[in-house]
Design a protein around this motif. Structure first.
Motif, PDB file in Angstrom:
ATOM      1  N   ASP A 452       0.851  -1.197   0.000  1.00 47.68           N
ATOM      2  CA  ASP A 452       0.000   0.000   0.000  1.00 47.68           C
ATOM      3  C   ASP A 452       0.885   1.245   0.000  1.00 47.68           C
ATOM      4  N   SER A 454      -0.311   4.203  -1.084  1.00 46.09           N
ATOM      5  CA  SER A 454      -1.210   5.342  -1.316  1.00 46.09           C
ATOM      6  C   SER A 454      -0.822   6.550  -0.448  1.00 46.09           C
ATOM      7  N   ARG A 457       1.989   8.328  -2.112  1.00 47.76           N
ATOM      8  CA  ARG A 457       1.494   9.030  -3.303  1.00 47.76           C
ATOM      9  C   ARG A 457       0.761  10.317  -2.901  1.00 47.76           C
ATOM     10  N   TYR A 588       6.689   9.158  -7.572  1.00 46.90           N
ATOM     11  CA  TYR A 588       5.340   9.732  -7.700  1.00 46.90           C
ATOM     12  C   TYR A 588       5.407  11.231  -8.009  1.00 46.90           C
TER      13      TYR A 588
END
Ligand code: F6R
Length: 610
Positions: A452, A454, A457, A588
């Motif tokens: 994960d 996220s 990001r 990212y």
């Protein structure tokens, strides 16, 4: 990196397989081979070097319509690149052939037992052990023999087996190394990488760890290592060939970040004995007296490889108790370095072709130092100019920004430090055993981190328009800060500077304001309290801090605005873990800024000029 293909169907297997191997060429290899079943006998062709050598054998002297068959491109780990060591490998009686990716860690023990039982080996590889082991368990049922053999095997594998008495099937199994089954009509495919077979089928089944398949022309049955049958659902690929080379990732850099757990497994594979607390680096090229004579170690490299050497300094000084200096290769080569016969120079390079690093190696050797290379690219120039080698086995790195090679370099240095520390009597067996255990767990911790991303990001989204960044770390985390800053500047073009956190108050603190985000590497406990004091200094000046810190560290949230949590691991291994969020953050940010992540402006993958 090694590639596997298997084919069963009405097309000539050698053509399907050769074409698939060609599509895997970009992954790098040093030898290749194909085996097919032709009228009840196995015919084998293999050769060292490029596929065109294999092609010459196939066109002149090979059954052109036979099937089934298996093929392999090899990237040497155990045993030098040669036609003997190329896959597929057979048993004593020529009844079966195996192609294998991965590393069989207990192959020496298995080989000794099989040799004592009368088996005769042709190669230096760990893979050949699998062929003889399957032979020894075979009683008419190939799937059963493969499963019994694998019960004795420790390590990582993706393997495919062809048997003379089973022209109607191929058997394949995976653990750690990837393997897929491609489904066709009246024909089926097996491959380590979708690129190899996607011109034939878009219907594929991804095997999970500990799963295998019996692949027949008219269908496939799946099983687990206990022999239980499994129901698997095919996936339809909608990738174009370029996307397929990237394994479905949007960029090579991201793919390579996700390959890092496997790189650690490759780098340590077959080189450790947890039982004995020993490290085996067979190409080290240093004798016992060389190791005892060493009074100083100098790490040389450029860019990311140099930062890897800076982590090495901390590891080696702590575990070997020998003074270590780090030198940029471009500086070392011109400053008449003080090295002699009691100095060990460690040259670190992904490509093995970096001009400055090569020049530093020549300079060191001319002054009588022993030189050890920590290198990724096989047969590169550096490998021919050093006294000894530790290959990192990271496979080809295509993204210009180095990621997985760095992880391989750090892992190789842990092995080196353990080996030297043990030989020089600084480390006891229990410590080495524990560190081997910790190293083996590391890939799983990284997989957990990568599951994960996220949060990282979201931070990239928040900070993508920053004009400057400051990276801070102390002790073993300082090189991580330098590497993190390099990643950000080279692919996102944001100016990023790294400082040892304790040095901040001696100048850079003047820069701190609300517009200067600070990335703090707070992973290990060593000088953690000191780092926290430094972060409070940033906070007091309205600076914004993002900390990479242990997931169990609740306290850090009081001194930083943002935390990137990472799993806990021992201090000496923490640089391997804590750099990964920094790689992802840079990735990212660059991607969100719409930049060419894999080929940043002005940069080349291999810097072969001064
Ligand atoms: C950074 C990067 C470069 C290389 C440097 C050394 O991401 O890729 O800084 O690390 O050019 O290259 P090698 O390791 O091939 O000697």
């Amino acid at each position: 990196m090694c590639g596997i293909i298997g084919y069963i169907g009405d097309q000539p297997a050698n053509e399907v397989i050769f074409d698939g191997l060609t599509r895997l060429e970009y992954r790098g290899y040093d030898s290749a081979g194909i085996a097919v079943l032709d009228g009840g006998r196995i015919v084998l062709a293999k050769d060292v070097g490029k596929l065109r050598h294999l092609r010459e054998i196939l066109v002149t002297n090979f059954p052109s319509r036979a099937s089934p068959g298996i093929g392999h491109t090899r990237w040497a780990t155990h045993g030098r690149p040669s036609s003997f060591n190329a896959h597929p490998h057979g048993d004593c009686r020529g009844t079966l052939m195996v192609a294998h990716n991965g590393i069989i860690e207990n192959y020496m023990k298995l080989k000794r037992a099989l040799t004592a039982a009368g088996h005769v080996f042709q190669s230096e590889t760990d893979t050949e052990v699998l062929a003889h082991l399957i032979e020894s368990h075979y009683q008419g049922d190939l799937e059963a023999a493969v499963l019994k053999a694998l019960a004795d095997v420790e390590g990582a594998y993706a393997l495919v087996v062809l048997h003379r008495d089973h022209p109607d099937q191929l058997v394949c199994v995976r653990k750690e190394s990837p393997l897929i089954v491609g489904l066709g009509r009246g024909e089926q495919f097996i491959a380590s990488d979708v690129t190899a077979i996607m011109q034939h089928t878009r219907q594929v089944v991804y095997l999970e760890n500990g799963e295998g398949a019996v692949v027949r022309r008219d269908g496939v049955t799946f099983f687990d290592l206990a022999g239980r049958h499994l129901a698997k659902t095919p996936t339809t690929l909608d990738w174009n060939p370029v996307a397929a080379e990237k394994g479905g990732f949007p960029h090579f850099m991201l793919k390579e970040i996700y390959e890092q757990p496997q790189v650690i497994r490759n780098t340590i594979g077959g080189r450790t004995s947890e039982e004995e607390g020993k490290i085996y680096l067979t190409e080290l090229g240093l004798s016992g007296p060389d190791i005892f004579r060493t009074q100083r170690i100098v790490m040389v490299g450029c860019g990311t490889a140099f930062y890897a050497g800076c982590v090495g300094k901390y590891l080696i000084e702590q575990l070997v108790r020998v003074p270590v200096e780090c030198d940029l290769a471009s500086e070392f080569r011109y400053r008449q370095p003080l090295v002699d016969g009691n100095t060990l120079v460690v040259a670190i390079s992904q490509s093995g072709e970096t001009a400055d690093t090569l020049a530093a190696v020549r300079e060191a050797r001319a002054r009588g130092a022993k030189v050890l290379g920590i290198v990724n690219a096989k047969e590169s120039s550096l490998t021919r100019e050093v006294d000894g080698l530790v290959y990192i086995h990271a496979g080809p790195e295509i993204g210009v920004a180095s990621t997985k090679a760095y992880i391989g370099m750090l892992t190789a240095q842990v092995l080196l430090a353990l080996l030297l520390g043990k030989i020089r009597g600084v480390l006891d067996t229990a410590f080495v055993q524990q560190t081997i255990r910790d190293l083996k767990v590391l890939p799983q911790l990284i997989e957990r981190l990568l599951a994960d991303t996220s949060g990282i990001r979201a931070l990239a989204e928040k900070f993508k328009d920053a004009r400057n960044f400051l990276y801070l770390g102390r002790g073993i985390n300082f090189p991580t800060a330098m590497e993190g800053a390099l990643k950000l500047k080279e692919i996102s073009y944001i100016h990023a500077e790294a400082y040892a956190a304790g040095e901040m108050k001696h100048g850079p603190i003047a820069l701190i304001d609300k517009d200067l985000p600070v990335m703090a590497i707070a992973a290990n406990q060593g000088a953690y309290d000191k780092l926290v004091s430094n972060l409070k200094e940033v906070q007091a000046r309205s600076g914004t801090v993002i900390a990479v810190a242990s997931e169990r560290n609740e306290e850090i949230r009081h001194v930083t605005e943002y935390v990137i949590p990472i799993p806990d691991c021992p201090d000496i291994l923490s640089p391997i873990l804590s750099v990964i969020p920094l790689q992802l953050f840079a990735y990212y940010v660059a991607d969100l800024r719409g930049l060419d992540v894999d080929q940043p402006r002005n940069l080349a993958k291999s810097v072969t000029v001064e």
